[in-house]
Design an enzyme around this catalytic site. Structure first.
Site, PDB file in Angstrom:
ATOM      1  N   SER A  99      -1.889 123.393  38.946  1.00 39.53           N
ATOM      2  CA  SER A  99      -1.799 122.024  39.468  1.00 39.53           C
ATOM      3  C   SER A  99      -0.767 121.907  40.580  1.00 39.53           C
ATOM      4  O   SER A  99      -1.022 121.287  41.615  1.00 39.53           O
ATOM      5  CB  SER A  99      -1.503 121.026  38.347  1.00 39.53           C
ATOM      6  OG  SER A  99      -0.271 121.308  37.734  1.00 39.53           O
ATOM      7  N   ARG A 135      11.331 125.006  28.747  1.00 38.55           N
ATOM      8  CA  ARG A 135      10.842 123.695  28.327  1.00 38.55           C
ATOM      9  C   ARG A 135      10.512 123.697  26.840  1.00 38.55           C
ATOM     10  O   ARG A 135      10.667 122.688  26.158  1.00 38.55           O
ATOM     11  CB  ARG A 135       9.627 123.284  29.168  1.00 38.55           C
ATOM     12  CG  ARG A 135       9.970 123.190  30.653  1.00 38.55           C
ATOM     13  CD  ARG A 135       8.744 123.073  31.518  1.00 38.55           C
ATOM     14  NE  ARG A 135       7.892 124.239  31.335  1.00 38.55           N
ATOM     15  CZ  ARG A 135       6.636 124.330  31.768  1.00 38.55           C
ATOM     16  NH1 ARG A 135       6.094 123.317  32.417  1.00 38.55           N
ATOM     17  NH2 ARG A 135       5.922 125.409  31.573  1.00 38.55           N
ATOM     18  N   ASP A 140       3.468 124.389  25.998  1.00 40.86           N
ATOM     19  CA  ASP A 140       2.329 123.806  25.291  1.00 40.86           C
ATOM     20  C   ASP A 140       2.359 124.047  23.790  1.00 40.86           C
ATOM     21  O   ASP A 140       1.747 123.307  23.034  1.00 40.86           O
ATOM     22  CB  ASP A 140       1.018 124.350  25.865  1.00 40.86           C
ATOM     23  CG  ASP A 140       0.865 124.012  27.328  1.00 40.86           C
ATOM     24  OD1 ASP A 140       1.039 122.832  27.679  1.00 40.86           O
ATOM     25  OD2 ASP A 140       0.580 124.926  28.126  1.00 40.86           O
ATOM     26  N   ARG A 194       3.431 115.252  36.302  1.00 40.34           N
ATOM     27  CA  ARG A 194       3.296 116.197  37.404  1.00 40.34           C
ATOM     28  C   ARG A 194       3.225 115.462  38.743  1.00 40.34           C
ATOM     29  O   ARG A 194       3.785 115.889  39.727  1.00 40.34           O
ATOM     30  CB  ARG A 194       2.051 117.070  37.166  1.00 40.34           C
ATOM     31  CG  ARG A 194       1.789 118.167  38.173  1.00 40.34           C
ATOM     32  CD  ARG A 194       2.924 119.164  38.362  1.00 40.34           C
ATOM     33  NE  ARG A 194       3.532 119.695  37.173  1.00 40.34           N
ATOM     34  CZ  ARG A 194       3.174 120.810  36.547  1.00 40.34           C
ATOM     35  NH1 ARG A 194       2.182 121.526  37.005  1.00 40.34           N
ATOM     36  NH2 ARG A 194       3.810 121.212  35.470  1.00 40.34           N
ATOM     37  N   HIS A 198       2.677 133.061  29.377  1.00 38.38           N
ATOM     38  CA  HIS A 198       2.773 132.173  30.531  1.00 38.38           C
ATOM     39  C   HIS A 198       2.445 132.989  31.769  1.00 38.38           C
ATOM     40  O   HIS A 198       2.869 134.137  31.886  1.00 38.38           O
ATOM     41  CB  HIS A 198       4.189 131.582  30.619  1.00 38.38           C
ATOM     42  CG  HIS A 198       4.294 130.428  31.555  1.00 38.38           C
ATOM     43  ND1 HIS A 198       4.415 130.601  32.910  1.00 38.38           N
ATOM     44  CD2 HIS A 198       4.287 129.101  31.329  1.00 38.38           C
ATOM     45  CE1 HIS A 198       4.487 129.414  33.481  1.00 38.38           C
ATOM     46  NE2 HIS A 198       4.417 128.489  32.540  1.00 38.38           N
ATOM     47  N   HIS A 211      -4.770 124.888  31.136  1.00 37.83           N
ATOM     48  CA  HIS A 211      -3.711 124.212  31.870  1.00 37.83           C
ATOM     49  C   HIS A 211      -3.465 122.832  31.275  1.00 37.83           C
ATOM     50  O   HIS A 211      -2.703 122.691  30.334  1.00 37.83           O
ATOM     51  CB  HIS A 211      -4.048 124.157  33.357  1.00 37.83           C
ATOM     52  CG  HIS A 211      -2.893 123.791  34.244  1.00 37.83           C
ATOM     53  ND1 HIS A 211      -1.579 123.988  33.909  1.00 37.83           N
ATOM     54  CD2 HIS A 211      -2.871 123.223  35.469  1.00 37.83           C
ATOM     55  CE1 HIS A 211      -0.791 123.571  34.881  1.00 37.83           C
ATOM     56  NE2 HIS A 211      -1.554 123.094  35.843  1.00 37.83           N
TER      57      HIS A 211
END
Length: 183
Positions: free
Chosen positions: A15, A103, A149, A175, A94, A45
């Protein structure tokens, strides 16, 4: 927390990269953002956190039906059966990072403080202690560590957001803020 940690990824994922690429043509920022938001459509994603949550709920349901406790050993069996069936372990690995996603660490700290007894967090916590050891034994796997995630869906669910399709909407809002500020 969710909005902050999903705001930017320095162009290293689909993205952010798509938005930066379109923006580099001097396209209108809204057109640039829409290209990035469209990149969120896939299960690898934008809807990855709901895929993780579905997998965790499968693990929980299997244990419930079998009337067995969720332990590190039973989680290991579930993880190995997922891999042996040709599937990936959602929420691990990742495309850019080769360490535990920072994160993820932020969400883990938050969960330890604010939802330490949440049943799904307790499963995520056990996964955190089991999955990297299992995945590191597979030669093809370069990053056996949890990503953002693997945690975010259980936090959203804990606070009442149970409609998976809105997880990607929150991701898109976050985002967009990060990308627009860069543009």
């Amino acid at each position: 927390l969710y909005l902050s940690i999903h705001a930017d990824h320095e162009g290293g994922n689909a993205s952010a990269h798509a938005s930066h690429l379109v923006s580099s043509t001097l396209a209108d920022p809204y057109l640039s953002i829409s290209s990035g938001i469209n990149a969120l459509a896939g299960p690898l994603h934008g809807s990855a956190n709901s895929e993780v949550l579905k997998w965790i709920l499968q693990l929980k349901e299997l244990h419930h039906k079998s009337n067995i406790d969720i332990t590190k050993e039973s989680i290991s069996r579930f993880v190995k059966s997922t891999i042996e069936s040709g599937n990936v372990i959602p929420g691990y690995g990742h495309a850019v990072l080769k360490i535990t996603d920072p994160r993820y660490d932020c969400q883990r700290e938050f969960s330890l403080k604010h939802l330490p007894d949440d049943e799904l967090f307790l499963i995520v916590d056990q996964l955190y202690h089991v999955v990297p050891d299992i995945l590191s034994k597979y030669e093809k796997i370069r990053n056996p560590y949890p990503n953002v995630d693997s945690h975010s869906g259980i936090i959203l669910r804990h606070y009442g957001l149970k409609q998976y399709e809105y997880y990607t909407v929150l991701f898109a809002v976050s985002r967009s803020m990060g990308l627009l500020s860069q543009m």
